[in-house]
Enzyme design. Structure first.
Site, PDB file in Angstrom:
ATOM      1  N   HIS A  99       0.822  -1.220   0.000  1.00  0.00           N
ATOM      2  CA  HIS A  99       0.000   0.000   0.000  1.00  0.00           C
ATOM      3  C   HIS A  99       0.854   1.267   0.000  1.00  0.00           C
ATOM      4  CE1 HIS A  99       0.261   1.216   4.355  1.00  0.00           C
ATOM      5  NE2 HIS A  99       0.385  -0.077   4.573  1.00  0.00           N
ATOM      6  N   ASP A 119       6.155   2.323   6.634  1.00  0.00           N
ATOM      7  CA  ASP A 119       4.903   1.579   6.507  1.00  0.00           C
ATOM      8  C   ASP A 119       4.012   2.371   5.547  1.00  0.00           C
ATOM      9  OD1 ASP A 119       2.477   0.271   6.849  1.00  0.00           O
ATOM     10  OD2 ASP A 119       2.215   0.871   8.936  1.00  0.00           O
ATOM     11  N   GLU A 168      -5.118   1.646   2.817  1.00  0.00           N
ATOM     12  CA  GLU A 168      -4.947   0.487   3.700  1.00  0.00           C
ATOM     13  C   GLU A 168      -5.107   0.883   5.154  1.00  0.00           C
ATOM     14  OE1 GLU A 168      -2.685  -2.364   6.282  1.00  0.00           O
ATOM     15  OE2 GLU A 168      -2.415  -0.217   6.004  1.00  0.00           O
ATOM     16  N   GLU A 169      -4.572   2.062   5.508  1.00  0.00           N
ATOM     17  CA  GLU A 169      -4.548   2.472   6.914  1.00  0.00           C
ATOM     18  C   GLU A 169      -5.934   2.780   7.478  1.00  0.00           C
ATOM     19  OE1 GLU A 169      -2.080   2.038   8.615  1.00  0.00           O
ATOM     20  OE2 GLU A 169      -0.235   2.340   7.481  1.00  0.00           O
ATOM     21  N   ASP A 193       4.004  -6.097   3.583  1.00  0.00           N
ATOM     22  CA  ASP A 193       3.763  -5.011   4.531  1.00  0.00           C
ATOM     23  C   ASP A 193       4.882  -5.040   5.568  1.00  0.00           C
ATOM     24  OD1 ASP A 193       2.437  -2.975   6.138  1.00  0.00           O
ATOM     25  OD2 ASP A 193       0.562  -3.596   5.204  1.00  0.00           O
ATOM     26  N   HIS A 231       3.931   3.645  13.038  1.00  0.00           N
ATOM     27  CA  HIS A 231       2.953   4.731  13.093  1.00  0.00           C
ATOM     28  C   HIS A 231       3.463   5.951  13.864  1.00  0.00           C
ATOM     29  CE1 HIS A 231      -0.977   2.608  11.712  1.00  0.00           C
ATOM     30  NE2 HIS A 231       0.072   2.273  10.977  1.00  0.00           N
TER      31      HIS A 231
END
Length: 342
Positions: free
Chosen positions: A63, A170, A202-203, A225, A308
């Site tokens: 992603h 990410d 995706e998130e 991922d 994140h």
């Protein structure tokens, strides 16, 4: 690999606002794929034909969206209230430098009350904070609208010889790995058609993975991922940076593709670890598997520290291991995929 990862990480594109990233990824993939398009949701779909009629197809997916913030209110004094997009770690927000993507990009800082003026035992929430751009209120209102995207700052980049720290590892590191796969395969004679999906959103719910795989309906898929890397304060359900690609096992993941990935890693002396997930992997592999009538799907991950946050950190050797593993896996596929039958 380092230059490509930095190039992708420097791009700005929170979930639902990935247009800039999609354009760049389309340009890069166009060097190695015969056809590149952007689907209605915004995901990049690249295609490399093996040139054989009725050939089986495999989808490689990662992603392109990133976590971030969104302006929720413009105060009379010009301060900006915000909400998160995609699960930003709230602990990192106070004093963070950000970029507000209004009529033009505007730099700002996230402010909170000074330590001396507040209860230091309290954890700040996004609703307790504001973005201060330093602009006069009228100018802020000219340039910024409610709903404008806000992205996190880029960090230092290289950490020592092998590690890299930046926002959006990410999952831009996985996108870089898939680009590297297609570059590695550009002069190879293949027995299957290869699709690459650089998926959006995706998130916020694995949306692009679902729609792109449904639009392609390949015979099999491998998603890529990140997974948690070991840190000084945590070694549970995490993997050491530098330990190679992580191959997942679980009900969401096709056992025969997974085993073939393991066999490939062993045969080619590629470093790898095994992750076990008894439920949802939290990746696009979850949605790809149940697209249409079902797609046999596997998952490869890259160990990542500080997920994140704006300082996500990985080992470049793990990205290369994931890319090499997937390259060798594709090279080893024949035109007969009957081995996929359960």
């Amino acid at each position: 690999m380092r230059k490509l990862i930095k190039r992708l990480s420097d791009l700005r594109g929170i979930s639902g606002r990935e247009k800039r990233v999609a354009a760049e990824v389309s340009e890069i993939l166009g060097k190695y794929c015969g056809d590149v398009r952007v689907d209605p949701l915004g995901s990049v779909i690249a295609y490399r034909s093996c040139g054989k009629e009725n050939a089986p197809s495999v989808l490689l997916e990662a992603h392109i969206d990133e976590i971030g913030l969104m302006v929720s209110e413009i105060k009379e004094n010009g301060a900006l209230k915000f909400t998160d997009v995609g699960g930003v770690d709230e602990r990192i927000l106070p004093s963070l430098e950000v970029t507000v993507h209004g009529e033009e990009d505007i730099e700002g800082v996230i402010g909170v009350m000074p330590r001396e003026m507040t209860d230091t035992s309290k954890s700040y929430r996004p609703e307790d904070m504001i973005i201060d751009t330093g602009l006069l209120p009228d100018r802020v209102k000219e340039l910024v609208r409610v709903g404008d995207a806000v992205t996190l700052p880029q960090s230092v980049g290289g950490l020592g010889k092998h590690r890299f720290s930046a926002k959006t590892m990410d999952d831009r590191a996985s996108v870089a790995a898939l680009i590297s796969v297609m570059k590695n395969l550009r002069n190879e004679k293949l027995s299957c058609d290869v699709y690459v999906a650089a998926a959006v959103q995706e998130e916020v719910g694995c949306r692009g993975g679902k729609t792109s795989s449904y639009g392609i309906m390949p015979d099999m898929a491998v998603a890529m991922d990140v997974t948690h890397g070991i840190t000084p304060d945590n070694d549970k359900n995490a993997f050491e940076l530098g330990s190679g690609a992580v191959i997942s096992r679980g009900p969401n993941l096709h056992p025969k593709i997974t085993e073939r990935l393991v066999e490939t890693a062993r045969a080619k002396n590629i470093k790898y670890s095994i992750d076990v997930d008894g439920g949802c992997t939290g990746t696009d592999a979850w949605e790809i598997q149940v697209s249409g009538a079902g797609i046999p799907t596997a998952l490869i991950s890259i160990p990542l520290r500080y997920m994140h946050t704006s300082v996500e950190t990985l080992d470049l050797r793990d990205v290369s291991a994931a890319s090499e593993l997937l390259t060798e896996f594709i090279k080893g596929l024949g035109s007969d995929l009957s081995w996929l039958s359960l």
